[in-house]
Design an enzyme around this catalytic site. Structure first.
Site, PDB file in Angstrom:
ATOM      1  N   HIS A 143       0.939  -1.130   0.005  1.00 23.07           N
ATOM      2  CA  HIS A 143       0.045  -0.046   0.055  1.00 23.07           C
ATOM      3  C   HIS A 143       0.870   1.307   0.053  1.00 23.07           C
ATOM      4  O   HIS A 143       1.884   1.328   0.668  1.00 23.07           O
ATOM      5  CB  HIS A 143      -0.909   0.047   1.427  1.00 23.07           C
ATOM      6  CG  HIS A 143      -2.214   0.894   0.918  1.00 23.07           C
ATOM      7  ND1 HIS A 143      -1.986   2.289   1.209  1.00 23.07           N
ATOM      8  CD2 HIS A 143      -3.194   0.866   0.482  1.00 23.07           C
ATOM      9  CE1 HIS A 143      -2.976   2.930   1.016  1.00 23.07           C
ATOM     10  NE2 HIS A 143      -3.984   1.741   0.558  1.00 23.07           N
ATOM     11  N   ASP A 175      -7.973  -5.416   0.286  1.00 25.02           N
ATOM     12  CA  ASP A 175      -8.346  -6.424  -1.103  1.00 25.02           C
ATOM     13  C   ASP A 175      -8.090  -7.746  -0.842  1.00 25.02           C
ATOM     14  O   ASP A 175      -8.650  -8.574  -1.414  1.00 25.02           O
ATOM     15  CB  ASP A 175      -7.989  -5.918  -2.367  1.00 25.02           C
ATOM     16  CG  ASP A 175      -8.491  -4.281  -2.613  1.00 25.02           C
ATOM     17  OD1 ASP A 175      -9.648  -4.255  -2.287  1.00 25.02           O
ATOM     18  OD2 ASP A 175      -7.639  -3.460  -2.973  1.00 25.02           O
TER      19      ASP A 175
HETATM   20  N1  ACO Z   1       4.115  -8.120  -4.689  1.00 23.63           N
HETATM   21  C1  ACO Z   1       5.312  -7.976  -4.995  1.00 23.63           C
HETATM   22  N2  ACO Z   1       6.352  -6.966  -4.771  1.00 23.63           N
HETATM   23  C2  ACO Z   1       5.572  -5.567  -4.368  1.00 23.63           C
HETATM   24  C3  ACO Z   1       4.138  -5.569  -4.261  1.00 23.63           C
HETATM   25  C4  ACO Z   1       3.544  -6.675  -4.247  1.00 23.63           C
HETATM   26  N3  ACO Z   1       2.209  -6.706  -4.277  1.00 23.63           N
HETATM   27  N4  ACO Z   1       3.836  -4.379  -4.100  1.00 23.63           N
HETATM   28  C5  ACO Z   1       5.035  -3.581  -4.101  1.00 23.63           C
HETATM   29  N5  ACO Z   1       6.075  -4.506  -4.293  1.00 23.63           N
HETATM   30  C6  ACO Z   1       7.593  -4.177  -4.345  1.00 23.63           C
HETATM   31  C7  ACO Z   1       7.915  -3.391  -5.623  1.00 23.63           C
HETATM   32  O1  ACO Z   1       8.268  -4.167  -6.526  1.00 23.63           O
HETATM   33  C8  ACO Z   1       8.942  -2.426  -5.026  1.00 23.63           C
HETATM   34  O2  ACO Z   1      10.125  -3.293  -4.921  1.00 23.63           O
HETATM   35  P1  ACO Z   1      11.695  -2.695  -5.254  1.00 23.63           P
HETATM   36  O3  ACO Z   1      11.680  -1.579  -4.223  1.00 23.63           O
HETATM   37  O4  ACO Z   1      12.394  -3.674  -5.119  1.00 23.63           O
HETATM   38  O5  ACO Z   1      11.630  -2.150  -6.619  1.00 23.63           O
HETATM   39  C9  ACO Z   1       8.521  -2.138  -3.528  1.00 23.63           C
HETATM   40  O6  ACO Z   1       7.697  -3.192  -3.226  1.00 23.63           O
HETATM   41  C10 ACO Z   1       7.662  -0.855  -3.624  1.00 23.63           C
HETATM   42  O7  ACO Z   1       6.641  -0.862  -4.323  1.00 23.63           O
HETATM   43  P2  ACO Z   1       5.852   0.529  -5.334  1.00 23.63           P
HETATM   44  O8  ACO Z   1       5.303  -0.160  -6.485  1.00 23.63           O
HETATM   45  O9  ACO Z   1       7.005   1.640  -5.378  1.00 23.63           O
HETATM   46  O10 ACO Z   1       5.001   0.900  -4.236  1.00 23.63           O
HETATM   47  P3  ACO Z   1       3.814   1.867  -4.551  1.00 23.63           P
HETATM   48  O11 ACO Z   1       3.450   2.756  -3.253  1.00 23.63           O
HETATM   49  O12 ACO Z   1       3.861   2.696  -5.650  1.00 23.63           O
HETATM   50  O13 ACO Z   1       2.642   0.957  -4.847  1.00 23.63           O
HETATM   51  C11 ACO Z   1       0.631  -0.457  -4.830  1.00 23.63           C
HETATM   52  C12 ACO Z   1       1.590   0.430  -3.924  1.00 23.63           C
HETATM   53  C13 ACO Z   1       0.178  -0.054  -6.165  1.00 23.63           C
HETATM   54  C14 ACO Z   1      -0.535  -0.977  -3.892  1.00 23.63           C
HETATM   55  C15 ACO Z   1       1.521  -1.849  -4.761  1.00 23.63           C
HETATM   56  O14 ACO Z   1       1.878  -2.337  -3.474  1.00 23.63           O
HETATM   57  C16 ACO Z   1       0.976  -3.038  -5.633  1.00 23.63           C
HETATM   58  O15 ACO Z   1       1.037  -3.112  -6.795  1.00 23.63           O
HETATM   59  N6  ACO Z   1       0.235  -3.870  -4.859  1.00 23.63           N
HETATM   60  C17 ACO Z   1      -0.627  -5.027  -5.252  1.00 23.63           C
HETATM   61  C18 ACO Z   1      -1.833  -4.488  -6.117  1.00 23.63           C
HETATM   62  C19 ACO Z   1      -2.831  -4.100  -4.837  1.00 23.63           C
HETATM   63  O16 ACO Z   1      -3.085  -5.092  -3.918  1.00 23.63           O
HETATM   64  N7  ACO Z   1      -3.653  -2.953  -4.899  1.00 23.63           N
HETATM   65  C20 ACO Z   1      -4.740  -2.528  -3.897  1.00 23.63           C
HETATM   66  C21 ACO Z   1      -4.130  -1.325  -3.191  1.00 23.63           C
HETATM   67  S1  ACO Z   1      -5.201  -1.069  -1.811  1.00 23.63           S
HETATM   68  C22 ACO Z   1      -6.517  -0.168  -2.459  1.00 23.63           C
HETATM   69  O17 ACO Z   1      -6.141   0.638  -3.479  1.00 23.63           O
HETATM   70  C23 ACO Z   1      -7.838  -0.330  -2.109  1.00 23.63           C
END
Ligand code: ACO
Length: 427
Positions: free
Chosen positions: A316, A373
């Site tokens: 998140h 979620d």
């Molecule tokens: N699985 C594996 N790795 C992940 C995940 C995941 N679900 N989420 C983040 N990471 C990793 C990224 O690869 C990144 O790694 P790095 O630093 O080695 O490059 C690091 O964690 C940071 O991730 P970002 O994408 O920069 O984080 P951001 O804050 O931009 O994204 C998000 C947040 C979009 C929610 C992301 O965690 C994601 O895609 N999660 C999966 C989708 C999801 O569950 N969305 C629902 C969110 S809740 C809502 O909207 C109600």
């Protein structure tokens, strides 16, 4: 040096500039950079607004480090356990929990406004049966702006609350119609004798004539525990400060567009997999994993920097701790486990993912915890709601948040059209 300012020094020309620090009632203070360009001739750069507050708001507070969420100052755990979704809606809209009489009057108003124009029914009917409910929902909410065009030019608070209650009341009906359209079965009209949440389940499940399915044991009535579970899901989704869809709603509203068009844009923004669409993707992913024995391999894929596979329902932007909504849903899921005969295979896979991820250094070091979620899909499946409807359920819960945020935006004399700048790197 004044304590309520901070100084920016430009080492290129050795000039310094002062900016005001504004303190929040809770959470981080902000530096007011609205005069930054005027003073320095430069823009600030913040892709995805990771450090930028776009407005002042008194509706919802999140402390992502602690895993805390409050609507109008009240903790989400308190609301989920002791208050209904309608009480939460009233709280968000009016700033206070309702008295018994206020709640009754609010409830009746929503019941009476739950019907939609027959022409909207025709519009929904014109979609192909394969249409995704989110596509129908977004389109039909845009269409609502034609049926209630007068809400564009609201002159007083009373009209504003009428506009708000109208959309909150009609969204479940539109969502249920979209669902039934996708199943190719006749629409069921709202029943004003039923409460908000029961009525929604009824519109999903009933047979024409309002009858419930007959089984050898009697009628397949909607159980109180199912209503409570869905009502709690709505409460947990009701608002979440300046997320992508709410920011979209505020942005569209900032141009002076019709409120319902702004809500429709919020619905579209929510649909994406990185936002509300994740609840649908979580179940698709659990089904793809298929068996507990495959979990380890998928965890390895999620950790592989060369693989774009992500664990849906994890991570998140704001929460760097357990999402408190996820905690509340997990508790609800545990309580309902036996009562609702939750799909044990999907649950076993989900539990194994959670168990590994909460210990694995990749997830721990990046603060990747389960989000709302991750759990909602399993509970919605147990409520016999089909997967394409999951994000539409999120919409029903979130509409009150969007409309409250939109009203706050409109009431704030400091509000401006949203117009970010850019760092030009082209020819
Ligand atoms: N699985 C594996 N790795 C992940 C995940 C995941 N679900 N989420 C983040 N990471 C990793 C990224 O690869 C990144 O790694 P790095 O630093 O080695 O490059 C690091 O964690 C940071 O991730 P970002 O994408 O920069 O984080 P951001 O804050 O931009 O994204 C998000 C947040 C979009 C929610 C992301 O965690 C994601 O895609 N999660 C999966 C989708 C999801 O569950 N969305 C629902 C969110 S809740 C809502 O909207 C109600």
């Amino acid at each position: 040096m004044k304590k309520d300012t901070c100084t920016f020094i430009n080492n290129r020309n050795n000039k310094s500039y002062e900016f005001k620090i504004l303190d929040a009632n809770r959470g981080p203070s902000v530096i007011d950079i609205s005069s930054f360009y005027k003073k320095t001739g430069m823009f600030t750069f913040d892709v995805g607004y990771t450090s930028t507050a776009s407005c002042k708001s008194a509706i919802t507070f999140i402390d992502g480090e602690k895993g805390e969420l409050r609507y109008r100052g009240i903790a989400i755990e308190e609301l989920a356990e002791n208050h209904s979704y309608l009480e939460t809606c009233f709280l968000l809209l009016y700033g206070l929990l309702p008295t018994e009489k206020q709640l009754l009057s609010f409830d009746l108003e929503l019941r009476h406004r739950s019907f939609i124009d027959e022409n909207l029914k025709t519009l929904i009917g014109a979609f192909p049966d394969t249409a995704h409910p989110m596509s129908i929902l977004s389109s039909s909410v845009t269409a609502l702006a034609s049926f209630y065009y007068e809400h564009l030019d609201i002159k007083n608070d009373e009209e504003c609350f009428e506009m708000a209650t109208r959309i909150i009341a009609k969204i479940p009906t539109l969502a249920a119609f979209a669902y039934r359209k996708s199943l190719g079965v006749p629409f069921i009209y709202p029943d004003i004798d039923k409460s908000f949440t029961e009525n929604f389940l009824y519109m999903l499940r009933a047979y024409p004539g309002g009858k419930m399915k007959r089984t050898v044991d009697g009628n397949d009535e909607i159980r109180a525990i199912e209503i409570k579970a869905l009502d709690t899901i709505f409460t947990l989704h009701a608002d979440h400060e300046q997320n992508a869809s709410t920011t979209t709603v505020r942005t569209v509203a900032s141009t002076g567009a019709h409120p319902y068009v702004a809500i429709s844009a919020g619905i579209s923004a929510l649909w994406g997999r990185a936002h509300g669409g994740a609840n649908e993707s979580v179940i698709a992913q659990l089904e793809m994993i298929g068996d507990v024995s495959n979990v380890d391999a998928f965890i390895e894929r999620a950790k592989d920097p060369h693989d774009d596979f992500r664990l849906m329902g994890f991570g998140h932007r704001v929460y760097k701790n357990f999402d408190p909504r996820a905690k509340a849903l997990k508790k609800l899921q545990d309580e309902l486990k036996d009562e609702l005969k939750l799909d044990s295979k999907l649950m076993q896979i989900a539990e194994r993912i959670e168990e590994i991820a909460l210990k694995d250094d990749y997830f721990v070091s990046r603060n990747l915890y389960p989000n709302i979620d991750f759990y909602s899909g399993v509970i919605l499946t147990a409520l016999r709601i089909e997967r394409p409807m999951f994000t539409a359920i999120f919409v029903i819960g979130r509409t009150v948040g969007w409309i409250t945020q939109l009203m706050e935006f409109r009431a704030d004399p400091a509000s401006k059209i949203t117009r970010p700048r850019q760092l030009y790197v082209g020819k």
